[in-house]
Every structure is written in structure tokens, then in C-alpha cells.
Design a protein around this motif. Structure first.
Motif, short mmCIF file in Angstrom:
data_model
loop_
_atom_site.label_atom_id
_atom_site.label_comp_id
_atom_site.label_asym_id
_atom_site.label_seq_id
_atom_site.Cartn_x
_atom_site.Cartn_y
_atom_site.Cartn_z
N UNK A 110 0.82 -1.19 0.00
CA UNK A 110 0.00 0.00 0.00
C UNK A 110 0.86 1.25 0.00
N UNK A 111 0.25 2.33 -0.42
CA UNK A 111 0.98 3.60 -0.46
C UNK A 111 0.03 4.71 -0.06
N UNK A 112 0.50 5.56 0.83
CA UNK A 112 -0.27 6.71 1.29
C UNK A 112 0.52 7.95 0.93
N UNK A 113 -0.12 8.82 0.13
CA UNK A 113 0.51 10.07 -0.29
C UNK A 113 -0.26 11.21 0.36
N UNK A 114 0.47 12.07 1.07
CA UNK A 114 -0.15 13.20 1.75
C UNK A 114 0.62 14.48 1.41
N UNK A 115 -0.01 15.61 1.68
CA UNK A 115 0.63 16.90 1.40
C UNK A 115 1.69 17.22 2.45
N UNK A 116 1.47 16.76 3.67
CA UNK A 116 2.44 16.95 4.76
C UNK A 116 2.64 15.61 5.46
N UNK A 117 3.68 15.51 6.24
CA UNK A 117 3.96 14.27 6.96
C UNK A 117 2.82 13.95 7.92
N UNK A 118 2.48 12.66 8.01
CA UNK A 118 1.41 12.24 8.92
C UNK A 118 2.02 11.62 10.17
N UNK A 119 1.24 11.61 11.22
CA UNK A 119 1.70 11.01 12.47
C UNK A 119 1.68 9.49 12.33
N UNK A 120 2.48 8.81 13.13
CA UNK A 120 2.44 7.34 13.10
C UNK A 120 1.05 6.79 13.42
N UNK A 121 0.29 7.49 14.27
CA UNK A 121 -1.06 7.04 14.61
C UNK A 121 -1.97 7.09 13.38
N UNK A 122 -1.87 8.15 12.60
CA UNK A 122 -2.68 8.27 11.38
C UNK A 122 -2.29 7.20 10.37
N UNK A 123 -0.99 6.99 10.22
CA UNK A 123 -0.52 5.95 9.31
C UNK A 123 -1.04 4.58 9.76
N UNK A 124 -1.01 4.32 11.06
CA UNK A 124 -1.50 3.05 11.59
C UNK A 124 -3.00 2.88 11.35
N UNK A 125 -3.78 3.95 11.48
CA UNK A 125 -5.22 3.88 11.20
C UNK A 125 -5.48 3.51 9.75
N UNK A 126 -4.72 4.12 8.84
CA UNK A 126 -4.89 3.82 7.41
C UNK A 126 -4.50 2.37 7.14
N UNK A 127 -3.42 1.91 7.76
CA UNK A 127 -2.97 0.53 7.59
C UNK A 127 -4.05 -0.43 8.08
N UNK A 128 -4.62 -0.15 9.24
CA UNK A 128 -5.66 -1.01 9.80
C UNK A 128 -6.90 -1.02 8.91
N UNK A 129 -7.24 0.13 8.33
CA UNK A 129 -8.39 0.18 7.43
C UNK A 129 -8.16 -0.71 6.22
N UNK A 130 -6.97 -0.63 5.63
CA UNK A 130 -6.66 -1.46 4.46
C UNK A 130 -6.63 -2.93 4.85
N UNK A 131 -6.02 -3.25 5.99
CA UNK A 131 -5.95 -4.64 6.44
C UNK A 131 -7.33 -5.22 6.70
N UNK A 142 4.77 5.50 2.94
CA UNK A 142 4.18 6.84 2.98
C UNK A 142 5.07 7.78 2.18
N UNK A 143 4.42 8.73 1.56
CA UNK A 143 5.13 9.68 0.71
C UNK A 143 4.52 11.06 0.92
N UNK A 144 5.35 12.06 0.98
CA UNK A 144 4.88 13.44 1.11
C UNK A 144 5.02 14.11 -0.26
N UNK A 145 3.89 14.65 -0.74
CA UNK A 145 3.88 15.35 -2.02
C UNK A 145 3.07 16.64 -1.85
N UNK A 146 3.74 17.76 -1.65
CA UNK A 146 3.02 19.02 -1.41
C UNK A 146 2.14 19.45 -2.59
N UNK A 147 2.38 18.89 -3.78
CA UNK A 147 1.59 19.25 -4.96
C UNK A 147 0.12 18.88 -4.82
N UNK A 148 -0.21 17.94 -3.95
CA UNK A 148 -1.63 17.56 -3.82
C UNK A 148 -2.41 18.54 -2.94
N UNK A 149 -1.73 19.52 -2.39
CA UNK A 149 -2.25 20.65 -1.62
C UNK A 149 -2.77 20.22 -0.25
#
Length: 178
Positions: A110-131, A142-149
Motif C-alpha cells: 500500500x501507499x499513502x501520499x499526503x501533502x504533509x507528513x502524517x503522524x504514526x497514529x494516522x498511518x496506523x489507522x490507514x494501515x488497519x483500514x486497508x488490512x 508513505x510519501x509526502x507530495x506538497x503538490x496535492x495541496x
């Protein structure tokens, strides 16, 4: 014989042996590191394919490309591949092992792309949702891409959820053009 057929056969045999010895996860890490080494250092392939290079030098290079401390099974596997003169297929064997391991263990990338860095808790929530949706284990990048605003883009398997501000703005812009 076809490179793909040979590579998969070697990878299957390695996975079977690794599973029996309970080294499958360690070998998986070694093969991931090796596959990544081939991508990051393109000269590795040409060096390993060089018929003038001694087998023991090739073994040292391949084991170094597997990471700091490859498993004993990985070391024996590299020796077998060299003995059988199949070193030119090593990259394909590593990728085949990774694929077979993921199928056997139901590992989803899986890959999560966000505009700013996310907390480990947020990343874990997304991982649990996918699982919970896939009934598998998720390897999350996880990847940070400011272009997505703002917002996020979540990808796994063939699923892609684009909840980015940029996508919403593009959607509004396209609807205004019609």
C-alpha cells in the motif's frame, strides 16, 4: 528454458526451504534488499553478468547486495545459483521470491501520499483500514507530495482513493469547462 520459468522455479524452491526452516521472513528481507540493490545500482547486473569475474567475487557482491547480514539460507542459495551458472537470473529470482512470499503470506503493498507528513497514529489507522478490507497484512509506504495541496491519496492492490484537494479542484475545473 525461459528466464521467467527458471526464476520462479528457483524462487519456489527457496521459499519452500525457507518456510520449512522458518527463515522465510529473513530471506524475504534479503531478497527485497537484493532487488532494491539491482534497481539502485544498475552496474551490479553488468558486473554479475561478467564472465571474467570469479565466482567467489560474484558471491561476495551478491551477498553484500543482500544487506548487512544475510541469512545462512540466502548464503547457500547464492552459492547454488553460482554453481549452476544462473547468476544472470538472480534479479529475477529475487523478484519472484518477493512475489511468491507476498502471495503465500497475503501481504498487500500500500501507499499513502499526503501533502504533509502524517503522524504514526494516522498511518496506523490507514494501515488497519486497508488490512480490514483486504484480510491481509499491509506493507505501507508513505510519501509526502506538497503538490496535492491537502487530503491524501491511498493506493493498494488495484484500488486507488484520491481524496486530495488537487483532485477536487481539478474536478470542479473540468465541470466548469463543460
Amino acid at each position: 528454458m525461459d528466464i521467467g520459468v527458471i526464476s520462479v522455479r528457483y524462487a519456489r524452491a527457496l521459499l519452500k526451504s525457507a518456510t520449512e526452516q522458518k527463515l522465510d521472513a529473513a530471506v524475504y528481507q534479503d531478497m527485497q534488499t537484493l532487488a532494491e540493490s539491482y534497481v539502485r545500482v544498475p552496474q551490479l547486473r553488468t558486473t554479475i553478468d561478467n564472465p571474467m569475474l570469479a565466482k567467489d567475487t560474484k558471491a561476495k557482491l551478491l551477498l553484500a547486495a543482500c544487506g548487512a547480514k544475510p541469512s545462512p539460507l540466502t548464503e547457500r542459495f547464492v552459492q547454488l545459483v553460482l554453481k549452476e551458472d544462473r547468476e544472470s537470473m538472480m534479479q529475477f529470482m529475487a523478484n519472484s521470491y518477493i512475489t511468491l512470499y507476498r502471495q503465500q503470506k497475503n501481504v498487500i503493498r500500500g501507499r499513502l501520499i499526503t501533502a504533509t507528513a502524517v503522524t504514526p497514529a494516522t498511518e496506523q489507522k490507514m494501515r488497519q483500514m486497508v488490512e480490514s478490507r483486504t484480510n491481509g497484512t499491509v506493507e505501507f509506504a508513505t510519501e509526502v507530495n506538497p503538490d496535492i495541496i491537502g487530503g491524501f491519496i491511498l493506493e493498494y492492490d488495484t484500488f486507488r482513493m484520491d481524496a486530495s484537494v488537487k483532485a477536487k479542484l481539478n474536478s470542479i475545473l473540468n465541470s466548469l469547462k463543460k
